[in-house]
Design an enzyme around this catalytic site. Structure first.
Site, mmCIF file in Angstrom:
data_model
loop_
_atom_site.group_PDB
_atom_site.id
_atom_site.type_symbol
_atom_site.label_atom_id
_atom_site.label_comp_id
_atom_site.label_asym_id
_atom_site.label_seq_id
_atom_site.Cartn_x
_atom_site.Cartn_y
_atom_site.Cartn_z
ATOM 1 N N MET A 1 -20.951 3.920 8.115
ATOM 2 C CA MET A 1 -21.911 3.062 9.070
ATOM 3 C C MET A 1 -22.693 2.258 8.061
ATOM 4 O O MET A 1 -23.250 2.306 7.045
ATOM 5 C CB MET A 1 -22.636 4.211 9.562
ATOM 6 N N GLN A 53 -13.651 2.112 4.719
ATOM 7 C CA GLN A 53 -13.299 1.229 6.135
ATOM 8 C C GLN A 53 -13.309 -0.292 6.140
ATOM 9 O O GLN A 53 -14.173 -0.933 5.726
ATOM 10 C CB GLN A 53 -14.323 1.731 7.169
ATOM 11 N N CYS A 83 -15.934 -1.475 16.350
ATOM 12 C CA CYS A 83 -17.194 -1.889 16.188
ATOM 13 C C CYS A 83 -17.261 -3.102 17.261
ATOM 14 O O CYS A 83 -16.288 -4.028 17.318
ATOM 15 C CB CYS A 83 -17.403 -2.761 14.851
ATOM 16 N N HIS A 154 -13.690 7.414 18.557
ATOM 17 C CA HIS A 154 -15.054 7.473 19.211
ATOM 18 C C HIS A 154 -15.060 7.394 20.943
ATOM 19 O O HIS A 154 -14.457 6.665 21.605
ATOM 20 C CB HIS A 154 -16.126 6.175 18.766
ATOM 21 N N GLY A 196 -21.714 11.323 19.601
ATOM 22 C CA GLY A 196 -22.504 12.276 20.259
ATOM 23 C C GLY A 196 -22.445 13.740 19.741
ATOM 24 O O GLY A 196 -23.237 14.440 20.329
HETATM 25 C C1 LIG Z 1 -26.554 2.146 11.932
HETATM 26 C C2 LIG Z 1 -24.917 2.432 12.340
HETATM 27 C C3 LIG Z 1 -24.055 1.613 11.737
HETATM 28 C C4 LIG Z 1 -22.496 1.742 12.061
HETATM 29 N N1 LIG Z 1 -21.776 1.338 11.526
HETATM 30 C C5 LIG Z 1 -20.270 1.540 11.622
HETATM 31 C C6 LIG Z 1 -19.265 1.119 10.856
HETATM 32 O O1 LIG Z 1 -19.332 0.245 9.935
HETATM 33 N N2 LIG Z 1 -17.916 1.601 11.260
HETATM 34 C C7 LIG Z 1 -17.753 2.305 12.240
HETATM 35 O O2 LIG Z 1 -16.390 2.704 12.336
HETATM 36 N N3 LIG Z 1 -18.694 2.897 13.017
HETATM 37 C C8 LIG Z 1 -19.870 2.634 12.678
HETATM 38 N N4 LIG Z 1 -20.795 3.203 13.452
HETATM 39 C C9 LIG Z 1 -20.590 3.881 14.499
HETATM 40 C C10 LIG Z 1 -20.391 5.287 14.244
HETATM 41 O O3 LIG Z 1 -19.538 5.306 13.383
HETATM 42 C C11 LIG Z 1 -20.105 6.202 15.423
HETATM 43 O O4 LIG Z 1 -18.904 5.942 15.577
HETATM 44 C C12 LIG Z 1 -21.045 5.990 16.395
HETATM 45 O O5 LIG Z 1 -22.379 6.089 15.967
HETATM 46 C C13 LIG Z 1 -21.118 7.219 17.256
HETATM 47 O O6 LIG Z 1 -20.943 8.717 16.689
HETATM 48 P P1 LIG Z 1 -22.424 9.547 16.464
HETATM 49 O O7 LIG Z 1 -22.832 9.896 17.713
HETATM 50 O O8 LIG Z 1 -21.728 10.740 15.634
HETATM 51 O O9 LIG Z 1 -23.337 8.616 15.526
HETATM 52 C C14 LIG Z 1 -22.261 2.879 13.171
HETATM 53 C C15 LIG Z 1 -23.245 3.407 13.635
HETATM 54 C C16 LIG Z 1 -24.375 3.273 13.371
HETATM 55 C C17 LIG Z 1 -25.801 4.215 13.993
#
Ligand SMILES: Cc1cc2nc3c(=O)[nH]c(=O)nc-3n(C[C@H](O)[C@H](O)[C@H](O)COP(=O)(O)O)c2cc1C
Length: 313
Positions: A1, A53, A83, A154, A196
């Site tokens: 992330m 990634q 993204c 996702h 989520g």
């Molecule tokens: C601050 C932030 C940065 C993120 N950067 C990336 C990223 O670089 N690559 C990616 O595949 N997803 C990125 N995401 C999305 C997360 O990997 C994830 O798919 C999304 O937050 C949903 O999952 P969660 O509910 O478990 O957070 C990012 C999410 C956040 C909050």
């Protein structure tokens, strides 16, 4: 992330779980080819197993970036097809590639031809007005035909027209059932579900339907949950939180000696004690003092005192 899962964060997470796979922030293929590689790609050997990634849509550049990733010692290269930010769309990569499954397939084919590492894909279920029943299957099947066998999904659409990246992580509804169905129809593919998931109980429920669970925000905001992962999912010994924090503190000390700033090293720790006695003092002490010029390990030890003394008392 992006801005979150930097090397200090991954080392902290690795202190909490030996087995969970960790992922870097997304790095674009162009940045890998033209940027400061040691800064962008460098990591601590302790972080394994670790996936890099990549973002991009040019097969030749992604292949070259994958080769560089292999030379750096990564365990996996993952392509970002999820993204939604404008910057990413204007560069024609990330979630907008859900509309171009053949381009994604060409990219992963070129990456696979370049390296012997696993090449995996992280995607959404669709974008904008796409029919997700179709868009997810088409993307996965195109990549599978190019030899990819691991997908992290996702489980929500990205709405590229109208929602901010932050909204795109919460507003479009989650459709876990679609991901489960796609797994059932394609039993030989390894499908991870993401989006989520906040607790390990929830993770365990998902694992009845898919092969893996990817945690994003929960792992960063509540890292202590990672301390139960090894015992619960990998049949290994439970991880003692305080021993893990001590191990990370030693890492911080070593990094400070090499010139790193305390401020960036303690950032992933801020949520560690959330909900526990002393957590507010712990966070406040770090936030107020770690950015000061010359701040050293004593600041972290003092902050830990606020949570550990409470426990001992
Ligand atoms: C601050 C932030 C940065 C993120 N950067 C990336 C990223 O670089 N690559 C990616 O595949 N997803 C990125 N995401 C999305 C997360 O990997 C994830 O798919 C999304 O937050 C949903 O999952 P969660 O509910 O478990 O957070 C990012 C999410 C956040 C909050």
């Amino acid at each position: 992330m992006m801005d979150w899962t930097d090397s200090p964060c991954r080392v902290l997470h690795r202190c909490l779980t030996k087995h969970a796979r960790l992922y870097t922030e997304m790095v674009t293929a162009d940045a890998v080819l033209h940027g400061d590689r040691v800064r962008l790609l460098g990591f601590d050997a302790f972080e394994h197993p670790l996936a890099l990634q990549l973002g991009g849509s040019d097969p030749a550049k992604l292949a070259q970036a994958a080769r560089i990733a292999a030379d750096f010692g990564y365990d996996e290269v993952n392509l970002n097809v999820g993204c939604p930010s404008d910057r990413v769309q204007s560069g024609r990569f990330g979630a907008c590639l859900m509309r171009e499954p053949n381009v994604v397939a060409d990219c992963v084919a070129a990456m696979r031809a370049a390296v012997s590492l696993p090449v995996t894909v992280k995607c959404r279920i669709g974008v904008d007005d796409q029919d997700t029943e179709q868009s997810l299957r088409t993307l996965i099947d195109a990549c599978a035909a190019a030899g990819v066998s691991v997908f992290a999904v996702h489980a929500r659409k990205a709405w590229l027209d109208g929602l901010s990246p932050k909204e795109n992580r919460d507003v479009p509804p989650l459709d876990y059932e679609l991901v489960y169905r796609v797994k059932r129809e394609r039993p030989r593919l390894t499908i991870l579900v993401n989006g989520g998931i906040e607790t390990l109980d929830q993770a365990e429920d998902h694992l009845r339907h898919v092969d893996g669970v990817m945690l994003g925000r929960a792992a960063y905001q509540n890292p202590v949950l990672l301390a139960d992962v090894d015992a619960r999912f990998f049949g290994d010994a439970p991880v003692d939180l305080e021993a893990a924090v001590d191990a990370y503190t030693e890492h911080v000390e070593r990094q400070l000696a090499c010139g790193a700033r305390l401020h960036s090293l303690i950032k992933p720790m801020l949520g560690l004690y959330n909900g526990r006695p002393g957590a507010r003092l712990f966070r406040r002490h770090l936030s107020e003092n770690a950015a000061r010029h010359g701040a050293g390990i004593a600041v972290l030890r003092e902050a830990l005192g606020f949570v550990r003394e409470r426990r001992a008392a």
